[in-house]
Design an enzyme around this catalytic site. Structure first.
Site, PDB file in Angstrom:
ATOM      1  N   GLN A  89       0.813  -1.213   0.000  1.00 38.63           N
ATOM      2  CA  GLN A  89       0.000   0.000   0.000  1.00 38.63           C
ATOM      3  C   GLN A  89       0.850   1.269   0.000  1.00 38.63           C
ATOM      4  OE1 GLN A  89      -2.554  -0.492   3.419  1.00 38.63           O
ATOM      5  NE2 GLN A  89      -3.690  -2.175   2.494  1.00 38.63           N
ATOM      6  N   HIS A 153      -0.866  -0.088   5.612  1.00 39.03           N
ATOM      7  CA  HIS A 153      -1.484   0.923   6.473  1.00 39.03           C
ATOM      8  C   HIS A 153      -0.602   2.157   6.712  1.00 39.03           C
ATOM      9  CE1 HIS A 153      -4.694  -1.973   8.352  1.00 39.03           C
ATOM     10  NE2 HIS A 153      -4.571  -2.101   7.033  1.00 39.03           N
ATOM     11  N   GLU A 245     -15.159   3.662   9.448  1.00 36.82           N
ATOM     12  CA  GLU A 245     -15.734   4.725  10.267  1.00 36.82           C
ATOM     13  C   GLU A 245     -15.626   6.102   9.629  1.00 36.82           C
ATOM     14  OE1 GLU A 245     -14.654   2.724  14.625  1.00 36.82           O
ATOM     15  OE2 GLU A 245     -13.864   4.712  14.107  1.00 36.82           O
ATOM     16  N   TYR A 255     -10.097   7.543  19.750  1.00 33.98           N
ATOM     17  CA  TYR A 255     -11.131   6.993  18.866  1.00 33.98           C
ATOM     18  C   TYR A 255     -11.183   5.463  18.873  1.00 33.98           C
ATOM     19  CZ  TYR A 255     -12.275  11.679  17.970  1.00 33.98           C
ATOM     20  OH  TYR A 255     -12.703  12.983  18.192  1.00 33.98           O
ATOM     21  N   TYR A 266     -10.047 -10.303  10.070  1.00 33.51           N
ATOM     22  CA  TYR A 266     -10.228 -11.000   8.795  1.00 33.51           C
ATOM     23  C   TYR A 266     -10.406 -12.499   9.001  1.00 33.51           C
ATOM     24  CZ  TYR A 266      -8.753  -6.547   6.861  1.00 33.51           C
ATOM     25  OH  TYR A 266      -8.668  -5.214   6.552  1.00 33.51           O
TER      26      TYR A 266
END
Length: 374
Positions: A89, A153, A245, A255, A266
């Protein structure tokens, strides 16, 4: 906390052919929409920013930054972009203009930075040359710490607030999710920095918190935008299986990730302690099943008056554009658009013409414009 599941997904009608002028028609609550290709031939485009003259800066994840003209013509890669860790990513991510760009020509890039022992999300500042062919004086102003050897991430969106401070969203690096609760590092946090990279004086001053940190307990924030009326930051954040979210990160707040979440692992295993805990914030909205939200933008233009202050969010796995109607700090409805386009929507921006512009995440990615059919 309410979840809205109504959708508007009907077959698109092909009204024109040809890769450069392809147009497709889709229905919406505000009348039919036309999606047209502005530019193609981009490799996994990630972030988009409009210059004052109407041209676009577009990042490509492998590490290229390009100018896109109104005619769709792509510039050669702009020189001076930092080296990126283009795997998984990672790569070249978001781009944003300095609020005073017209005077100083400064831009900011977030990217997966290759480092000894791994990588991490970093932010660089540079001056775009007058001819737009190079970045000058490129300097890294923020580095997510610690360095982690992971291809997952990274976040990351860049948003200036009304004081001139820069919000930087990052991810939890996947393997380090428990560190999202540790305010002593930058894993799974929202940061707020000055354009030079230092922490603003009005950041949270909490024991054990790194000075750049604005909020903690985030998984992987890939969408962020300021509310046009309140100036509050809104974010769109990837969950695991379920639990994507929408949040409004506030100074010094937690949060919840990975202690509380509306998703599961997963593998199907439970994550954390449940969906609520004292001292941890609830999302304004969540998706279950996940749509994999990415770029986000509030709408303020004149093309669709009924959509004023709607938050548009691109979906990767969901392959759609989602419109969330809002009232204050509440999400009051959801409309799912362009599902039959069949593309991973990486970024969403409102153009200076009041229309919506999208990036498709693909090896042959596109810049697309959405306009009313009338």
């Amino acid at each position: 906390m309410r979840i809205f599941t109504s959708t508007l997904m009907v077959a698109a009608i092909l009204v024109a052919a040809g890769p450069a002028a392809a147009q497709q028609r889709f229905p919406s609550s505000a009348g039919d929409l036309i999606v047209e290709t502005v530019a193609g031939g981009l490799e996994n485009p990630w972030g988009l920013a409009f210059l004052p003259d109407g041209r676009m800066l577009v990042t490509e994840r492998p590490g290229r930054l390009r100018l896109v003209g109104a005619d769709g013509k792509l510039s050669p890669p702009i020189a001076g972009v930092p080296n990126v860790a283009a795997r998984g990513q990672g790569g070249l991510l978001d781009v944003v203009l300095d609020p005073a760009f017209a005077q100083n020509r400064l831009i900011y890039l977030s990217f997966a930075e290759p480092r000894a022992g791994g990588n991490g999300t970093s932010v660089a500042r540079a001056r775009l040359s007058e001819r737009g062919t190079a970045l000058e004086g490129t300097k890294v102003i923020f580095q997510q710490m610690p360095t982690i050897n992971s291809a997952m991430h990274f976040g990351s969106r860049l948003v200036f607030d009304r004081t001139g401070a820069l919000f930087v969203t990052v991810g939890d690096r996947y393997s380090q999710r428990d560190q999202a609760q540790n305010p002593g590092n930058h894993i799974g946090k929202v940061m707020r920095i000055r354009p030079e990279g230092v922490a603003p004086a009005d950041n949270p001053k909490l024991e054990g918190w790194q000075p750049e940190i604005w909020s903690i307990g985030h998984r992987n924030v890939q969408g962020a935008a300021l509310h046009p009326e309140t100036g509050q930051l809104w974010t769109a954040e990837h969950g695991a299986r379920g639990g994507d979210e929408v949040n409004t990160p506030k100074s010094g707040r937690n949060y919840g990730w990975p202690v509380i979440t509306y998703g599961i692992d997963y593998s199907g295993a439970k994550i954390g302690e449940g969906t609520a805990k004292a001292g941890m914030e609830q999302p304004l909205f969540y998706w279950d099943p996940s749509i994999a939200p990415s770029g986000a933008a509030f709408y303020t233009g004149a093309a669709w008056p009924a959509w004023k202050n709607s938050l548009f969010v691109g979906a990767l796995a969901g392959q759609m554009l989602v419109r969330l109607s809002t009232q204050g700090e509440s999400v009051t409805g959801q409309e799912r658009l362009l599902a039959d386009l069949g593309l991973r929507i990486r970024d969403v921006r409102q153009g200076p013409d009041g229309l919506l512009y999208l990036l498709s995440d693909a090896a042959d990615g596109r810049v697309m414009r959405v306009r009313p059919a009338r």
